[in-house]
Design a protein around this motif. Structure first.
Motif, mmCIF file in Angstrom:
data_model
loop_
_atom_site.group_PDB
_atom_site.id
_atom_site.type_symbol
_atom_site.label_atom_id
_atom_site.label_comp_id
_atom_site.label_asym_id
_atom_site.label_seq_id
_atom_site.Cartn_x
_atom_site.Cartn_y
_atom_site.Cartn_z
ATOM 1 N N ARG A 113 -19.295 -10.769 11.830
ATOM 2 C CA ARG A 113 -19.419 -12.233 11.867
ATOM 3 C C ARG A 113 -19.900 -12.784 10.527
ATOM 4 O O ARG A 113 -19.468 -13.844 10.099
ATOM 5 C CB ARG A 113 -20.442 -12.662 12.923
ATOM 6 C CG ARG A 113 -19.845 -12.781 14.276
ATOM 7 C CD ARG A 113 -19.686 -14.247 14.703
ATOM 8 N NE ARG A 113 -18.865 -14.237 15.905
ATOM 9 C CZ ARG A 113 -17.785 -14.975 16.091
ATOM 10 N NH1 ARG A 113 -17.406 -15.840 15.181
ATOM 11 N NH2 ARG A 113 -17.097 -14.877 17.181
ATOM 12 N N ASP A 114 -20.852 -12.077 9.900
ATOM 13 C CA ASP A 114 -21.415 -12.637 8.671
ATOM 14 C C ASP A 114 -20.461 -12.473 7.492
ATOM 15 O O ASP A 114 -20.784 -12.856 6.374
ATOM 16 C CB ASP A 114 -22.806 -12.066 8.371
ATOM 17 C CG ASP A 114 -22.793 -10.570 8.178
ATOM 18 O OD1 ASP A 114 -21.702 -9.971 8.253
ATOM 19 O OD2 ASP A 114 -23.865 -9.995 7.959
ATOM 20 N N ALA A 115 -19.282 -11.913 7.760
ATOM 21 C CA ALA A 115 -18.283 -11.827 6.685
ATOM 22 C C ALA A 115 -17.181 -12.861 6.893
ATOM 23 O O ALA A 115 -16.183 -12.859 6.180
ATOM 24 C CB ALA A 115 -17.693 -10.424 6.632
ATOM 25 N N GLU A 116 -17.375 -13.729 7.890
ATOM 26 C CA GLU A 116 -16.349 -14.738 8.152
ATOM 27 C C GLU A 116 -16.345 -15.775 7.036
ATOM 28 O O GLU A 116 -17.374 -16.303 6.651
ATOM 29 C CB GLU A 116 -16.618 -15.415 9.496
ATOM 30 C CG GLU A 116 -15.619 -16.511 9.787
ATOM 31 C CD GLU A 116 -15.938 -17.254 11.078
ATOM 32 O OE1 GLU A 116 -16.598 -16.672 11.961
ATOM 33 O OE2 GLU A 116 -15.536 -18.427 11.176
ATOM 34 N N ILE A 117 -15.143 -16.072 6.544
ATOM 35 C CA ILE A 117 -14.997 -17.075 5.491
ATOM 36 C C ILE A 117 -14.295 -18.279 6.094
ATOM 37 O O ILE A 117 -13.286 -18.137 6.780
ATOM 38 C CB ILE A 117 -14.169 -16.521 4.318
ATOM 39 C CG1 ILE A 117 -14.952 -15.396 3.634
ATOM 40 C CG2 ILE A 117 -13.835 -17.623 3.310
ATOM 41 C CD1 ILE A 117 -14.114 -14.579 2.685
ATOM 42 N N GLY A 118 -14.846 -19.454 5.890
ATOM 43 C CA GLY A 118 -14.202 -20.662 6.413
ATOM 44 C C GLY A 118 -15.215 -21.703 6.816
ATOM 45 O O GLY A 118 -16.408 -21.589 6.511
ATOM 46 N N GLN A 119 -14.706 -22.716 7.491
ATOM 47 C CA GLN A 119 -15.500 -23.860 7.902
ATOM 48 C C GLN A 119 -16.816 -23.452 8.572
ATOM 49 O O GLN A 119 -17.877 -23.926 8.216
ATOM 50 C CB GLN A 119 -14.673 -24.693 8.879
ATOM 51 C CG GLN A 119 -15.356 -25.924 9.380
ATOM 52 C CD GLN A 119 -15.447 -26.969 8.306
ATOM 53 O OE1 GLN A 119 -14.517 -27.192 7.559
ATOM 54 N NE2 GLN A 119 -16.590 -27.606 8.215
ATOM 55 N N ALA A 120 -16.701 -22.553 9.566
ATOM 56 C CA ALA A 120 -17.890 -22.191 10.320
ATOM 57 C C ALA A 120 -18.544 -20.928 9.766
ATOM 58 O O ALA A 120 -19.579 -20.499 10.243
ATOM 59 C CB ALA A 120 -17.534 -21.997 11.787
ATOM 60 N N GLY A 121 -17.951 -20.345 8.750
ATOM 61 C CA GLY A 121 -18.508 -19.119 8.193
ATOM 62 C C GLY A 121 -19.063 -19.367 6.801
ATOM 63 O O GLY A 121 -19.700 -20.368 6.542
ATOM 64 N N ARG A 122 -18.782 -18.439 5.916
ATOM 65 C CA ARG A 122 -19.307 -18.570 4.570
ATOM 66 C C ARG A 122 -18.342 -19.337 3.671
ATOM 67 O O ARG A 122 -17.141 -19.331 3.893
ATOM 68 C CB ARG A 122 -19.532 -17.185 3.968
ATOM 69 C CG ARG A 122 -20.750 -16.515 4.529
ATOM 70 C CD ARG A 122 -20.687 -15.039 4.240
ATOM 71 N NE ARG A 122 -21.809 -14.356 4.839
ATOM 72 C CZ ARG A 122 -22.965 -14.156 4.196
ATOM 73 N NH1 ARG A 122 -23.107 -14.555 2.955
ATOM 74 N NH2 ARG A 122 -23.952 -13.528 4.791
#
Lengths: 344, 713
Positions: free
Chosen positions: A255-264
């Motif tokens: 999850r903490d590697a998600e890139i985008g609006q709700a991520g990083r």
């Protein structure tokens, strides 16, 4: 450091290191690259520093390395750095203080500016010397405009988006920097915020937001097993691994590697999108990347609208060829510049 | 007779004493709440009508036939049987008492007996429902999960006691000759027939025992009512009368403190922003909590609860009520008295309103942030509790005062502040959607004029999604082409548009909403906008319902409304068949919040070849896509996914084409369908699209170019 008091136009750079007491890292080389344009540069290192690191600081332009020791450095990481910089700034009256734009850097810089009653320019991407002092380049309004900003009061404090800066080493013939030791003590009033614990996050994504190269995979990767292709490319390029919202949802990446609006939100110099369609939600996390390269099967995928280079094709064919090519070129080039410069 | 009188009056006095003390406490507790915003007593006619239909007509209860009918019987039983209480008290003083004038009429006797039987039948239905939905067996699926079950059974038992004691003394009265009704009271007569063989003396005793028993039961019940969730029989009519009208959906209220709107440009020192403690709720909020009957109709419809999230609107309201009652001694005590309060009360008073369980939080953050503000709970609630308003008010405190909210939403807020859209694309990107259209789209200011020219009928409010999201851009283009085809002159604001602020407001970031909304109202007023058409249900709600709060009054239509009117007027002719099985998903902010149910369906109905199937949950009971309430901008990590649940429902209709009329819904359903395709649970050909796209296919015929081809990532 008394001898430096008469020398004008020093520049302070706060060194960032990998882990506690580790080697200096790319962001530091970038800061030093900018700082040496402004004047004789002092690399401020918190904690012990080895000879190899000192040599590297010198390669990137540090004339002085100031190694600061403080018994509570580890317990009060932000406060100790603030005290260090304030103390050095009072002694040396430098031309500028440069700090990297990470989360910790922003906090330290803001506190230093308040303590020195100085102006601050955050998230700069370039700095040069102007007639009235340093001038920083800074994107505003979501990158729609670039403005040049200077500081009119006090010692200018800059935070730098180091991923936007290419570190350039000097010729090998540069002199070794001089070393100074400094001990500081923390006054009681700065001890409000204490480090309670240090928790390791799951591997690489910790440096996702400051990585110069990010390789990310999306739905088009097809399965969790295939996601190792992303890891392999990241390893080959020395980059960090990320994933789209879908990849995180499906458990292909943490999850903490998600890139985008709700991520990083990442700002790498190179962004490699593998099997990512590029919805506006995803773009919100990577649109400020320097160069965007996309590989996807669907020629209508919106990612190709923002990509600088697009490859339409099956990932499972394209990526292995890409890996082979990277390895072939790596083998050819035995880079004599520092290992960190290899990827930029 | 004297004994009967003395005993009767004694229990009456005792019961009224006990009940009165409780009522006084409850009243004082309600008084500790903040002043309510103005307008709660405005439109008396509407309010009276609401009481007539919802209380006396049981309109909302009757949405569910069996429980509704049973409740109807019990409610009207209580109203009608007040006559028997008068008769019972009268009989204390005079053995053969009857109500003056009508007291011996056969119809009254019949009516009373009819309702005694109806109430008993109602109780049987309630018992069956409660047994079948026993949460111990059915768990979270039961709407009674988490409700107070023991007290509920006690209430049913007490009503049963009222009924049988009534029948007992009335039957005995028939035999002793003291019964007021010579004819009509069929049930009492039947009981009389049963008791007659016992003899005169026995019937005399049964009469007195029955009357005293009946009054005793009624008075005990009175006490139980005011000490339990059954309080609703007194406060529900009040709550319905004072509720937001026409319903607590659509616009959110601005932030009020002490009954006055907070000026965010210069907030007062003592202004309360949102709800950070139970006493920050208004007395109407506290009345809401007191009115909840724990029926669980809200819970049964809640998308969060139905996907295993911790939020149940019922449990939220119950939690707030239980906390308010437990904290009451503290709230009602003076400063000096507070020091002497018990440890338990002080501990209760120290609980944070929103916080994790180990911090003693009354409402868990996961509960607060699970809400999609879809309005299913408000729609269902038979007593008009305003769940969404309370949830958003608590969010406002968390965001504006505590800065505590899901971190994923930071990006959205930062982008709104910096770039005016949630994805941070900036103003320049807002005109990209029109590139490649076969005609020029008129943009305000391009011809050098600052105001919308007279020949322009509609301002097309494109919205952030409509100008930046790839699927929504297709909808905007489809609408532009259809308006062009129908000869409707329209114009867009281009880069002068910014986000309406809906997501910020639903997240609780009222300050940012006010800023964005004021800016937009200024732009729209300066442009002289009168008629606006929008494709986004959230923009629609903000523009039509919330901007009037800020001085922006426009005639706002949703594109499905405008298009269905154009089709009805013959200005658009859906001539080409679209051969597809189609279903339609009601966006919450179009349907439940704004009652626009028919236009999208009329549009689909006008297209030849379309085979339309409704989803099981549609119109008022539609199930959210999962994106409302700013949930679009957060991760969904608890339970199963709302969008996938809704996608499965859509796929179960056998649709090839899942349609909606809101870009948020389309994003969520497209995601859901993509996931199901990947899992092999949906056919490759299934598409998600806007209703207008189906109309465009029919108006324009099969495409020559590839524009608008579906790109399912």
């Amino acid at each position: 450091l008394a001898l430096e008091e008469d020398v004008v136009a020093l520049v302070l750079v706060l060194v960032e290191r990998t882990g506690t007491g580790g080697a200096g890292c790319r962001s530091t080389w970038a800061l030093l690259t900018l700082a040496r344009r402004l004047g004789p540069t002092v690399a401020v290192v918190c904690g012990r520093v080895d000879a190899a690191s000192i040599a590297l600081f010198g390669r990137f332009g540090a004339q002085t390395v100031c190694a600061v020791t403080c018994p509570e450095m580890d317990e009060y990481p932000a406060a100790a750095r603030v005290e260090t910089l304030v103390e050095l700034a009072r002694r040396m009256s430098p031309t500028a203080i440069l700090i990297s734009s990470g989360q910790a850097g922003q906090e330290i810089a803001a506190r230093v500016a308040v303590r020195l009653d100085s102006g601050i320019v955050t998230d700069t991407t370039d700095i040069r010397m102007g007639p009235d002092g340093p001038v920083a380049l800074k994107p505003v309004l979501a990158g729609s405009y670039l403005v040049e900003a200077g500081v009119v009061r006090g010692i200018p404090v800059f935070t730098v988006q180091t991923q936007a800066v290419t570190p350039v080493a000097l010729d090998a013939a540069t002199a070794e920097p001089t070393i100074h030791q400094l001990d500081i003590t923390l006054p009681a009033r700065v001890r409000a915020v204490r480090r309670v614990s240090r928790v390791a996050t799951s591997g690489r994504p910790a440096d996702l937001t400051t990585a110069a190269v990010v390789v990310a995979g999306g739905r088009g990767i097809g399965s969790r097993a295939s996601f190792r292709l992303v890891d392999q490319v990241a390893d080959a390029l020395g980059g960090a691994v990320g994933g789209s919202h879908t990849a995180a949802e499906l458990g292909w990446c943490p999850r903490d590697a998600e890139i985008g609006q709700a991520g990083r939100v990442v700002h790498p110099r190179l962004y490699l999108a593998l099997g990512i369609s590029g919805s506006v939600r995803h773009r919100a996390g990577m649109q400020s990347a320097g160069t965007i390269v996309a590989i996807d099967r669907d020629p209508a995928a919106p990612i190709f609208q923002v990509a600088d280079l697009g490859v339409v094709g099956d990932l499972h064919q394209v990526v292995p060829e890409l890996l082979a090519e990277i390895r072939r070129r790596r083998a050819q080039l035995t880079i004599e510049s520092p290992r960190h410069g290899g990827v930029v | 007779l004297i004994v009967r009188l003395v005993l009767g009056l004694a229990i009456t006095a005792a019961a009224f004493g006990l009940a009165g003390r409780r009522v006084l406490t409850l009243y004082q507790l309600a008084r500790t709440g903040q002043a309510v915003e103005p307008g709660r007593t405005r439109d008396l006619g509407t309010r009276l009508w609401a009481v007539v239909t919802e209380v006396f007509g049981q309109r909302k209860l009757l949405k569910w036939t069996a429980p509704g009918a049973a409740h109807f019987a019990v409610f009207w039983g209580f109203v009608i049987l007040t006559a028997t209480i008068v008769e019972g008290f009268g009989a204390l003083f005079q053995r053969d008492f009857h109500i003056p004038l009508i007291g011996t009429d056969a119809w009254l006797g019949f009516l009373e007996d009819l309702f005694i039987v109806a109430v008993l039948a109602g109780l049987a239905v309630f018992s069956v429902i409660r047994l079948r939905q026993n949460p111990e067996r059915t768990g979270r699926r039961s709407r009674f999960f988490g409700s107070h079950l023991g007290p509920a059974w006690l209430v049913i038992f007490m009503i049963f006691n009222v009924m049988w004691t009534l029948l007992l003394y009335r039957g005995a009265q028939v035999n002793t000759g003291n019964f007021p009704f010579p004819q009509g009271a069929f049930a009492s007569d039947a009981v009389g027939d049963l008791l007659r063989p016992a003899g005169r003396t026995a019937n005399d005793i049964l009469e007195t025992v029955g009357i005293l028993g009946s009054l005793g039961v009624v008075l005990t019940f009175l006490v139980i009512v005011v000490y339990s969730k059954h309080l609703h029989i007194f406060v529900a009519p009040l709550n319905v009368a004072l509720s937001r009208r026409p319903r607590a959906l659509g616009p959110l209220l601005p932030v009020y403190s002490g009954g006055k709107p907070v000026d965010f440009e210069d907030p007062g020192e003592d202004d309360k922003i949102g709800r950070g403690a139970i006493e920050d709720f208004t007395w109407k909020g506290l009345l809401d909590f007191a009115t909840c009957t724990e029926c669980g109709r809200c819970q049964s419809q809640c998308p969060a609860w139905n996907t295993e999230k911790p939020l149940s609107p019922k449990l939220l309201i119950m939690g707030l009520r239980d906390h308010a009652l437990a904290k009451a001694p503290y709230l009602l005590a003076s400063e000096e008295q507070r020091a002497t309060l018990s440890k338990d009360v002080l501990a209760e008073a120290a609980r944070p309103l929103v916080g994790l369980a180990d911090a003693g939080g009354v409402i868990d953050p996961d509960v607060l942030w699970s809400c999609v503000t879809c309005g299913a709970c408000v729609e269902q609630c038979p007593v008009d509790i305003e769940h969404i308003d309370h949830i958003v008010d608590m969010r406002r405190y968390q965001v504006l005062i505590e800065s505590q909210f899901p971190k994923e939403a930071h990006t959205m807020l930062r982008n709104l502040e910096r770039a005016g859209d949630p994805w941070g694309r900036g103003t320049k990107a807002r005109v990209e959607w029109m590139v490649g259209l076969p005609f020029e789209v008129r943009v305000l200011g391009e011809d050098g004029q600052d105001r919308i020219p007279d020949d322009v009928e509609y301002l097309l409010w494109v919205g952030c999604a409509g100008s930046l999201d790839d699927n929504a851009k297709k909808t905007t283009r489809a609408l532009a082409e259809l308006l062009r085809e129908a000869g409707v002159e329209f114009m867009v604001l281009g880069g002068a548009e910014t986000c309406t602020g809906d997501a910020a407001r639903r997240l609780g970031q009222e300050f940012l909403f006010q800023e964005l909304a004021k800016q937009n109202v200024e732009t729209l007023n300066a442009a002289g906008a009168k008629k606006i058409v929008v494709t986004c249900a959230h923009c629609f709600n903000a523009l039509a319902n919330e901007y009037p709060q800020l001085g922006g009054a426009y005639e706002v239509v949703h594109h499905t409304q405008l298009l269905s009117r154009l089709v009805a007027d013959g200005r658009l002719v859906p001539a080409h068949p679209v051969d597809a099985a189609v279903t339609y998903h009601d966006p919450c902010y179009l349907g439940r919040h704004n009652r626009i149910f028919s236009p999208p369906r009329e549009l689909l109905g006008s297209v030849p070849g379309v085979r339309f199937t409704e989803m099981p949950r549609n119109r008022e009971t539609s199930f959210c896509c999962g994106a409302g309430g700013a949930r679009m901008w957060m991760e969904e990590t608890i339970g199963t996914r709302i969008n996938e649940t809704r996608t499965d429902e859509a796929l179960s209709t056998g649709a090839d084409l899942v349609t909606a009329a809101c870009p948020y819904c389309i994003v969520m359903l497209t995601d859901g369908v993509s996931t199901r395709k990947q899992q092999g649970k949906a056919a490759e050909g299934v598409q998600v699209t806007d209703v207008s796209d189906v109309l465009l296919r029919s108006v324009r015929g099969p495409r020559e170019d590839g524009d608008g081809a579906p790109t399912n990532p």
